[in-house]
Design an enzyme around this catalytic site. Sequence first.
Site, PDB file in Angstrom:
ATOM      1  N   CYS A 284      -3.130  -7.577  -6.467  1.00 45.90           N
ATOM      2  CA  CYS A 284      -1.978  -8.030  -5.694  1.00 45.90           C
ATOM      3  C   CYS A 284      -2.406  -8.304  -4.251  1.00 45.90           C
ATOM      4  O   CYS A 284      -3.342  -7.687  -3.738  1.00 45.90           O
ATOM      5  CB  CYS A 284      -0.891  -6.953  -5.727  1.00 45.90           C
ATOM      6  SG  CYS A 284       0.626  -7.421  -4.861  1.00 45.90           S
TER       7      CYS A 284
ATOM      8  N   ASP B 264      -0.921  -7.421  -1.689  1.00 45.02           N
ATOM      9  CA  ASP B 264      -0.456  -6.335  -0.828  1.00 45.02           C
ATOM     10  C   ASP B 264      -1.609  -5.764   0.005  1.00 45.02           C
ATOM     11  O   ASP B 264      -2.664  -5.429  -0.523  1.00 45.02           O
ATOM     12  CB  ASP B 264       0.158  -5.229  -1.693  1.00 45.02           C
ATOM     13  CG  ASP B 264       0.983  -4.243  -0.893  1.00 45.02           C
ATOM     14  OD1 ASP B 264       0.422  -3.617   0.036  1.00 45.02           O
ATOM     15  OD2 ASP B 264       2.184  -4.087  -1.186  1.00 45.02           O
TER      16      ASP B 264
ATOM     17  N   ARG C 231      -2.035  -3.004   1.268  1.00 47.96           N
ATOM     18  CA  ARG C 231      -2.333  -1.585   1.050  1.00 47.96           C
ATOM     19  C   ARG C 231      -3.231  -1.337  -0.160  1.00 47.96           C
ATOM     20  O   ARG C 231      -3.578  -0.179  -0.445  1.00 47.96           O
ATOM     21  CB  ARG C 231      -1.022  -0.806   0.879  1.00 47.96           C
ATOM     22  CG  ARG C 231      -0.085  -0.891   2.075  1.00 47.96           C
ATOM     23  CD  ARG C 231       1.299  -0.386   1.722  1.00 47.96           C
ATOM     24  NE  ARG C 231       1.946  -1.255   0.735  1.00 47.96           N
ATOM     25  CZ  ARG C 231       3.140  -0.995   0.190  1.00 47.96           C
ATOM     26  NH1 ARG C 231       3.777   0.115   0.531  1.00 47.96           N
ATOM     27  NH2 ARG C 231       3.652  -1.831  -0.689  1.00 47.96           N
TER      28      ARG C 231
ATOM     29  N   HIS D 276       0.133  -2.140  -8.720  1.00 45.77           N
ATOM     30  CA  HIS D 276       0.324  -0.927  -7.921  1.00 45.77           C
ATOM     31  C   HIS D 276       1.801  -0.548  -7.863  1.00 45.77           C
ATOM     32  O   HIS D 276       2.686  -1.397  -7.964  1.00 45.77           O
ATOM     33  CB  HIS D 276      -0.227  -1.121  -6.499  1.00 45.77           C
ATOM     34  CG  HIS D 276       0.473  -2.175  -5.706  1.00 45.77           C
ATOM     35  ND1 HIS D 276       1.466  -1.888  -4.780  1.00 45.77           N
ATOM     36  CD2 HIS D 276       0.342  -3.527  -5.695  1.00 45.77           C
ATOM     37  CE1 HIS D 276       1.893  -3.003  -4.235  1.00 45.77           C
ATOM     38  NE2 HIS D 276       1.238  -4.018  -4.769  1.00 45.77           N
TER      39      HIS D 276
ATOM     40  N   CYS E  98       5.410  -1.854  -5.312  1.00 46.37           N
ATOM     41  CA  CYS E  98       5.082  -3.275  -5.174  1.00 46.37           C
ATOM     42  C   CYS E  98       6.324  -4.065  -4.769  1.00 46.37           C
ATOM     43  O   CYS E  98       7.354  -4.017  -5.452  1.00 46.37           O
ATOM     44  CB  CYS E  98       4.528  -3.818  -6.486  1.00 46.37           C
ATOM     45  SG  CYS E  98       4.101  -5.575  -6.437  1.00 46.37           S
TER      46      CYS E  98
END
Length: 211
Positions: A42, A44, A46, A97, A100
Amino acid sequence: MTHPKRMLVENLAWSEELNTRDPAYFSRLASSQQPQVLWIGCSDSRVPEAITRAVPGDIFVHRNIANLVAERDDNLASVLEYAVLALRVQHIIVCGHHRCGGMHAALREPAPELPNVNRRIDSVRQLSARHAAELLRLPRLEERADRLAELNVLAQVKALRELPLIQNAQPQVEIHGWIFSMREGRLKELTDSSREHDQAHRLPLRNVQHR
């Protein structure tokens, strides 16, 4: 100092530190790449590949919102083609994750100000509709989104295994479905790569051992 300026300063410190420890490091890095793994993750911020303690050269990477394997995604198709046919990777990991944003968005009404995101996660909305009964048994939105993230990984693994490129590459390439638990900082397996089909039921999550 602006954030981009800070990033440049940090890069200078990083490169000098590596050069001090190993003067030939960047010469070797520049000569070729031989990753064993393609990571489909992803976007993202993080969930970087650094959660595996990977170093430059370890992992060939494709990231997009909600770690999707979309049928008409030319970007992903070219990454897969190069990873499998040119780099000869041995493993493809689809890593989703918990927490999300794409999963949360798929469980809500489409946001009119995000038309491209809405179009991107339409398949996740369809996935949530197919599993509505299971998801609605979970009392909190965060729990439903986390479970949807797991189901989404399984769906993307299934989509990967159905691609002719991947079918022709097996058994050279093994497909793995992982989930990253944001609260624990742990990667956990959702699929057993030795099995022919994805496991659609909820699996007991197992910690992944890093090197």
